[in-house]
Design an enzyme around this catalytic site. Sequence first.
Site, PDB file in Angstrom:
ATOM      1  N   ASP A  67     -21.751 -32.032 -27.969  1.00  0.00           N
ATOM      2  CA  ASP A  67     -20.889 -33.082 -27.408  1.00  0.00           C
ATOM      3  C   ASP A  67     -21.660 -33.909 -26.375  1.00  0.00           C
ATOM      4  O   ASP A  67     -21.144 -34.898 -25.842  1.00  0.00           O
ATOM      5  CB  ASP A  67     -19.576 -32.518 -26.841  1.00  0.00           C
ATOM      6  N   SER A  68     -22.921 -33.554 -26.148  1.00  0.00           N
ATOM      7  CA  SER A  68     -23.822 -34.424 -25.377  1.00  0.00           C
ATOM      8  C   SER A  68     -23.962 -35.786 -26.049  1.00  0.00           C
ATOM      9  O   SER A  68     -24.446 -36.736 -25.438  1.00  0.00           O
ATOM     10  CB  SER A  68     -25.198 -33.766 -25.228  1.00  0.00           C
ATOM     11  N   ASP A 106     -20.093 -28.714 -31.658  1.00  0.00           N
ATOM     12  CA  ASP A 106     -19.399 -28.452 -30.395  1.00  0.00           C
ATOM     13  C   ASP A 106     -17.923 -28.780 -30.504  1.00  0.00           C
ATOM     14  O   ASP A 106     -17.551 -29.829 -31.059  1.00  0.00           O
ATOM     15  CB  ASP A 106     -19.985 -29.333 -29.283  1.00  0.00           C
ATOM     16  N   LYS A 136     -19.254 -24.285 -31.534  1.00  0.00           N
ATOM     17  CA  LYS A 136     -19.648 -23.785 -30.209  1.00  0.00           C
ATOM     18  C   LYS A 136     -18.569 -24.185 -29.222  1.00  0.00           C
ATOM     19  O   LYS A 136     -18.020 -25.292 -29.327  1.00  0.00           O
ATOM     20  CB  LYS A 136     -21.004 -24.360 -29.786  1.00  0.00           C
ATOM     21  N   GLU A 205     -27.084 -21.948 -20.361  1.00  0.00           N
ATOM     22  CA  GLU A 205     -27.586 -23.239 -19.866  1.00  0.00           C
ATOM     23  C   GLU A 205     -27.698 -23.231 -18.339  1.00  0.00           C
ATOM     24  O   GLU A 205     -26.790 -22.779 -17.625  1.00  0.00           O
ATOM     25  CB  GLU A 205     -26.643 -24.378 -20.288  1.00  0.00           C
TER      26      GLU A 205
END
Length: 290
Positions: A67-68, A106, A136, A205
């Site tokens: 989703d970045s 995502d 994810k 992360e």
Amino acid sequence: MSTTFQLDTSTSRATPTPQPIRRLTVPKIRQRKQGGVTQEPIVMLTAYTARQAQLLDPHCDMLLVGDSLGQVIYGLPSSLPVTLEMMANHAAAVVRGSYHSVVAVDMPFGTYEASPEKAFESASYLMKFSGAAAVKLEGGQVMAETVNFLVNRGIPVIGHVGLTPQAVNVLGGYMVRGRGDAEAEKIVADARSLDEAGAFAIVIEGVVEPIAIDVTKAVSCPTIGIGASSQCDGQVLVTEDMLGMFERVPRFVKRYEEIADTISATAQRYSEEVRARSFPGVEQTYQPKK
Ligand code: KIV
């Protein structure tokens, strides 16, 4: 309903496709870690488009439709405004552009947190629409029940602990996590509960290295680090960061290229030639047949 699937002729009676798909599978990724040891680290990169997927696929084990893409593709200030439809469309493109890697997508903010049932509805839509093999989601202990619910209903799940960007408003920024003992213990406990709930991998992360190592030792499934440690069972980066697409990148990113400079210089050359009327040249111009 999407009609984007390529047919796997090894499992289907359908008309043979030119290039039968021989993808890695979720169980094969999970089995990379045996008895706490991963001989061959898992290679994961983000991908958002079909052409990008084609180029990355032969070199990766997993492609993550992150989703970045909110920031990287759409210029949004965070991943929070990203919708299920955006994720589904980009995931379908990445599936079309790949035939080797496991494609994971995502789950965007607001589409899974409320209940396991809501998460199932969103995840099954993403998988049906795109053909992606896994989802994810972010969050630790609080998401364990949902992870278990999804896995028991045929949806492979990757967990995501440490710096969880969808929680940016709670965390107050994108700072490295786990500097204090209590937070460090919580991150390890979060990862343990996702592992016990059946996640087949966990992204760690933005944590200090000892926590990434502790988590990797504490869970039976593979860990995939980003801003974490080389001791994780695999690594992921945002592809555009790795390529040098943006001026500023976090410390944990290694810039393997300076692609932004190449694009800018190429656009400059093109603009100069258009203004000088030297493009298009003879080679790029159609003439009537003699
Ligand atoms: O959205 C994303 O690209 C991610 C990776 C950074 C792990 O979640």
